[in-house]
Design a protein around this motif. Structure first.
Motif, PDB file in Angstrom:
ATOM      1  N   LEU A  32      -2.665   0.111   4.769  1.00  0.00           N
ATOM      2  CA  LEU A  32      -2.202   0.913   3.639  1.00  0.00           C
ATOM      3  C   LEU A  32      -1.705   0.026   2.505  1.00  0.00           C
ATOM      4  CD1 LEU A  32      -1.495   3.707   2.458  1.00  0.00           C
ATOM      5  CD2 LEU A  32       0.712   3.532   3.614  1.00  0.00           C
ATOM      6  N   LEU A  33      -0.960  -1.006   2.851  1.00  0.00           N
ATOM      7  CA  LEU A  33      -0.465  -1.926   1.835  1.00  0.00           C
ATOM      8  C   LEU A  33      -1.619  -2.660   1.163  1.00  0.00           C
ATOM      9  CD1 LEU A  33       1.994  -3.194   0.454  1.00  0.00           C
ATOM     10  CD2 LEU A  33       2.079  -4.882   2.303  1.00  0.00           C
ATOM     11  N   GLY A  34      -2.607  -3.065   1.943  1.00  0.00           N
ATOM     12  CA  GLY A  34      -3.770  -3.740   1.363  1.00  0.00           C
ATOM     13  C   GLY A  34      -4.533  -2.833   0.420  1.00  0.00           C
ATOM     14  N   ASN A  35      -4.665  -1.562   0.796  1.00  0.00           N
ATOM     15  CA  ASN A  35      -5.346  -0.613  -0.089  1.00  0.00           C
ATOM     16  C   ASN A  35      -4.593  -0.465  -1.408  1.00  0.00           C
ATOM     17  OD1 ASN A  35      -7.223  -0.200   1.912  1.00  0.00           O
ATOM     18  ND2 ASN A  35      -6.319   1.707   2.646  1.00  0.00           N
ATOM     19  N   ALA A  36      -3.260  -0.428  -1.317  1.00  0.00           N
ATOM     20  CA  ALA A  36      -2.456  -0.304  -2.537  1.00  0.00           C
ATOM     21  C   ALA A  36      -2.598  -1.533  -3.422  1.00  0.00           C
ATOM     22  CB  ALA A  36      -0.987  -0.081  -2.170  1.00  0.00           C
ATOM     23  N   GLU A  37      -2.607  -2.698  -2.808  1.00  0.00           N
ATOM     24  CA  GLU A  37      -2.758  -3.932  -3.595  1.00  0.00           C
ATOM     25  C   GLU A  37      -4.140  -3.990  -4.236  1.00  0.00           C
ATOM     26  OE1 GLU A  37      -0.477  -5.735  -4.436  1.00  0.00           O
ATOM     27  OE2 GLU A  37       0.995  -6.125  -2.892  1.00  0.00           O
ATOM     28  N   ARG A  38      -5.160  -3.556  -3.506  1.00  0.00           N
ATOM     29  CA  ARG A  38      -6.505  -3.524  -4.093  1.00  0.00           C
ATOM     30  C   ARG A  38      -6.545  -2.547  -5.261  1.00  0.00           C
ATOM     31  NH1 ARG A  38     -11.358  -1.336  -0.454  1.00  0.00           N
ATOM     32  NH2 ARG A  38      -9.879   0.389  -0.356  1.00  0.00           N
ATOM     33  N   GLY A  39      -5.875  -1.412  -5.121  1.00  0.00           N
ATOM     34  CA  GLY A  39      -5.876  -0.410  -6.176  1.00  0.00           C
ATOM     35  C   GLY A  39      -5.279  -0.900  -7.468  1.00  0.00           C
ATOM     36  N   ARG A  40      -4.343  -1.817  -7.386  1.00  0.00           N
ATOM     37  CA  ARG A  40      -3.759  -2.331  -8.629  1.00  0.00           C
ATOM     38  C   ARG A  40      -4.313  -3.702  -9.009  1.00  0.00           C
ATOM     39  NH1 ARG A  40       2.488  -4.045  -8.051  1.00  0.00           N
ATOM     40  NH2 ARG A  40       2.336  -5.648  -6.451  1.00  0.00           N
ATOM     41  N   GLY A  41      -5.431  -4.066  -8.393  1.00  0.00           N
ATOM     42  CA  GLY A  41      -6.141  -5.267  -8.815  1.00  0.00           C
ATOM     43  C   GLY A  41      -5.631  -6.564  -8.239  1.00  0.00           C
ATOM     44  N   ASN A  42      -4.766  -6.499  -7.244  1.00  0.00           N
ATOM     45  CA  ASN A  42      -4.217  -7.715  -6.639  1.00  0.00           C
ATOM     46  C   ASN A  42      -5.065  -8.081  -5.424  1.00  0.00           C
ATOM     47  OD1 ASN A  42      -2.704  -9.834  -5.684  1.00  0.00           O
ATOM     48  ND2 ASN A  42      -0.917  -8.608  -5.132  1.00  0.00           N
ATOM     49  N   ARG A  43      -6.147  -8.810  -5.657  1.00  0.00           N
ATOM     50  CA  ARG A  43      -7.075  -9.151  -4.575  1.00  0.00           C
ATOM     51  C   ARG A  43      -6.398 -10.023  -3.519  1.00  0.00           C
ATOM     52  NH1 ARG A  43     -10.828  -9.913  -9.061  1.00  0.00           N
ATOM     53  NH2 ARG A  43     -12.439  -8.265  -9.052  1.00  0.00           N
ATOM     54  N   ALA A  44      -5.616 -11.007  -3.963  1.00  0.00           N
ATOM     55  CA  ALA A  44      -4.963 -11.907  -3.009  1.00  0.00           C
ATOM     56  C   ALA A  44      -4.010 -11.128  -2.103  1.00  0.00           C
ATOM     57  CB  ALA A  44      -4.219 -13.007  -3.750  1.00  0.00           C
ATOM     58  N   GLY A  45      -3.252 -10.195  -2.687  1.00  0.00           N
ATOM     59  CA  GLY A  45      -2.335  -9.394  -1.893  1.00  0.00           C
ATOM     60  C   GLY A  45      -3.068  -8.500  -0.912  1.00  0.00           C
ATOM     61  N   ALA A  46      -4.198  -7.925  -1.346  1.00  0.00           N
ATOM     62  CA  ALA A  46      -4.984  -7.068  -0.455  1.00  0.00           C
ATOM     63  C   ALA A  46      -5.527  -7.879   0.714  1.00  0.00           C
ATOM     64  CB  ALA A  46      -6.116  -6.416  -1.241  1.00  0.00           C
ATOM     65  N   ILE A  47      -6.062  -9.061   0.426  1.00  0.00           N
ATOM     66  CA  ILE A  47      -6.624  -9.900   1.483  1.00  0.00           C
ATOM     67  C   ILE A  47      -5.550 -10.302   2.485  1.00  0.00           C
ATOM     68  CG2 ILE A  47      -7.641 -12.169   1.931  1.00  0.00           C
ATOM     69  CD1 ILE A  47      -9.183 -11.832  -0.706  1.00  0.00           C
ATOM     70  N   GLU A  48      -4.373 -10.650   1.976  1.00  0.00           N
ATOM     71  CA  GLU A  48      -3.279 -11.054   2.873  1.00  0.00           C
ATOM     72  C   GLU A  48      -2.884  -9.903   3.800  1.00  0.00           C
ATOM     73  OE1 GLU A  48       1.406 -12.485   2.685  1.00  0.00           O
ATOM     74  OE2 GLU A  48       0.288 -12.094   0.831  1.00  0.00           O
ATOM     75  N   SER A  49      -2.755  -8.702   3.238  1.00  0.00           N
ATOM     76  CA  SER A  49      -2.340  -7.549   4.048  1.00  0.00           C
ATOM     77  C   SER A  49      -3.411  -7.190   5.066  1.00  0.00           C
ATOM     78  CB  SER A  49      -2.041  -6.355   3.137  1.00  0.00           C
ATOM     79  OG  SER A  49      -0.973  -6.639   2.257  1.00  0.00           O
ATOM     80  N   TRP A  50      -4.668  -7.169   4.648  1.00  0.00           N
ATOM     81  CA  TRP A  50      -5.742  -6.829   5.590  1.00  0.00           C
ATOM     82  C   TRP A  50      -5.879  -7.887   6.677  1.00  0.00           C
ATOM     83  CZ3 TRP A  50      -9.622  -5.374   1.173  1.00  0.00           C
ATOM     84  CH2 TRP A  50      -9.309  -4.085   0.719  1.00  0.00           C
ATOM     85  N   THR A  51      -5.613  -9.141   6.335  1.00  0.00           N
ATOM     86  CA  THR A  51      -5.668 -10.194   7.343  1.00  0.00           C
ATOM     87  C   THR A  51      -4.617  -9.956   8.421  1.00  0.00           C
ATOM     88  OG1 THR A  51      -6.478 -11.801   5.712  1.00  0.00           O
ATOM     89  CG2 THR A  51      -5.503 -12.681   7.725  1.00  0.00           C
ATOM     90  N   ARG A  52      -3.426  -9.513   8.005  1.00  0.00           N
ATOM     91  CA  ARG A  52      -2.370  -9.203   8.973  1.00  0.00           C
ATOM     92  C   ARG A  52      -2.787  -8.032   9.862  1.00  0.00           C
ATOM     93  NH1 ARG A  52       3.276 -10.741   7.861  1.00  0.00           N
ATOM     94  NH2 ARG A  52       3.280 -12.406   6.317  1.00  0.00           N
ATOM     95  N   ALA A  53      -3.489  -7.058   9.274  1.00  0.00           N
ATOM     96  CA  ALA A  53      -3.970  -5.930  10.077  1.00  0.00           C
ATOM     97  C   ALA A  53      -4.980  -6.395  11.113  1.00  0.00           C
ATOM     98  CB  ALA A  53      -4.581  -4.869   9.162  1.00  0.00           C
ATOM     99  N   ILE A  54      -5.862  -7.296  10.724  1.00  0.00           N
ATOM    100  CA  ILE A  54      -6.867  -7.804  11.655  1.00  0.00           C
ATOM    101  C   ILE A  54      -6.221  -8.661  12.737  1.00  0.00           C
ATOM    102  CG2 ILE A  54      -8.741  -9.505  11.787  1.00  0.00           C
ATOM    103  CD1 ILE A  54     -10.009  -8.243   9.407  1.00  0.00           C
TER     104      ILE A  54
END
Length: 266
Positions: free
Chosen positions: A156-178
């Motif tokens: 959810l956090l990664g989706n939010a970061e992607r939505g506001r254009g923060n690619r690095a933040g999205a990748i970091e959050s999704w990596t934690r999910a994985i």
């Protein structure tokens, strides 16, 4: 009164592109973009349904694959010419009246003396968004880091970061999910975002790992070719995409896209 003359002229100038648009033959521009936006919204809705527990993993994956096929088909469709608009000349004749009416309505109901929103207000809104995401991070931190709840929180956090254009933040959050539980589709999302920000090398291990779990996934195979193309290895990209093309059904919606990609390689 003379102070308003430049504003009226400016309003008319702003409406000139509309006049040019209604007088030239209309093309179906926007249909493809609208379809793509619709299918992207559907993908986001499927993700929310899964996160809310209303859609199981198998159903989510099947629905997402179908929407992705439609998305590729929408991106691949050609635009067709449409007949000219009727009444275009009448609309052009009304442009001065539209400009005058807009200015009159603004003078009647608007606030000409009100300044535009300062940077401080925009910065305050951004700070509120940052605080919301920080609160979400804190709540995730209170969960068992290996739990499914924590994993869903990171997604959810990664989706939010992607939505506001923060690619690095999205990748970091999704990596934690994985890190909690590997998901080939989410790994593909990370790889796709790495490619978008010009980090093809960083996308490679994600695609390699995801293909082990889902070797026939067409999206992952396409992304593998993208990495090769972006890395300056067109021969490898061509081989990967031709293999995908050979394995694709005759009515696969992504065939046209693949053929154009292959033909564009040096």
């Amino acid at each position: 009164m003379t102070a308003w003359i430049p504003l009226i002229l400016l309003a008319l100038a702003a409406l000139l592109p509309l006049a040019a648009a209604v007088l030239r033959p209309r093309a179906a521009l926007g249909r493809r973009e609208a379809d793509i936006a619709l299918f992207r919204a559907q993908l986001a809705e499927l993700d929310r349904e899964r996160e809310a527990g209303r859609l199981d993993e198998a159903g989510h994956r099947a629905a997402r694959v179908e929407v992705q096929r439609r998305l590729i088909a929408a991106a691949d469709q050609t635009e067709e010419a449409a007949p000219p608009r009727r009444g275009g000349a009448l609309l052009v004749a009304m442009l001065p009246l539209m400009a005058a009416a807009g200015i009159g309505l603004y003078l009647l109901r608007g606030s000409p003396g009100m300044p535009s929103a300062p940077y401080d207000l925009r910065a305050e809104a951004m700070a509120r968004d940052d605080q919301i995401l920080a609160t979400l991070r804190e709540r995730i931190g209170t969960l068992d880091p290996r739990s499914e709840q924590a994993r869903q929180g990171w997604i959810l956090l990664g989706n939010a970061e992607r939505g506001r254009g923060n690619r690095a933040g999205a990748i970091e959050s999704w990596t934690r999910a994985i890190d909690v539980r590997f998901d080939a589709e989410l790994a593909g999302d990370i790889a796709e975002m790495e490619i978008e920000r010009g980090q093809a090398a960083a996308a490679t291990p994600w695609i390699t790992r995801a293909l082990v779990a889902a070797p026939s996934d067409p999206r992952l195979r396409f992304l593998a070719g993208m990495v090769e193309a972006e890395s300056g290895r067109p021969a490898n990209a061509r081989a990967l995409w031709q293999a995908l093309l050979a394995d694709s059904p005759a009515d696969a919606p992504w065939r046209g896209l693949l053929e154009r990609r292959i033909s564009s390689l040096p």
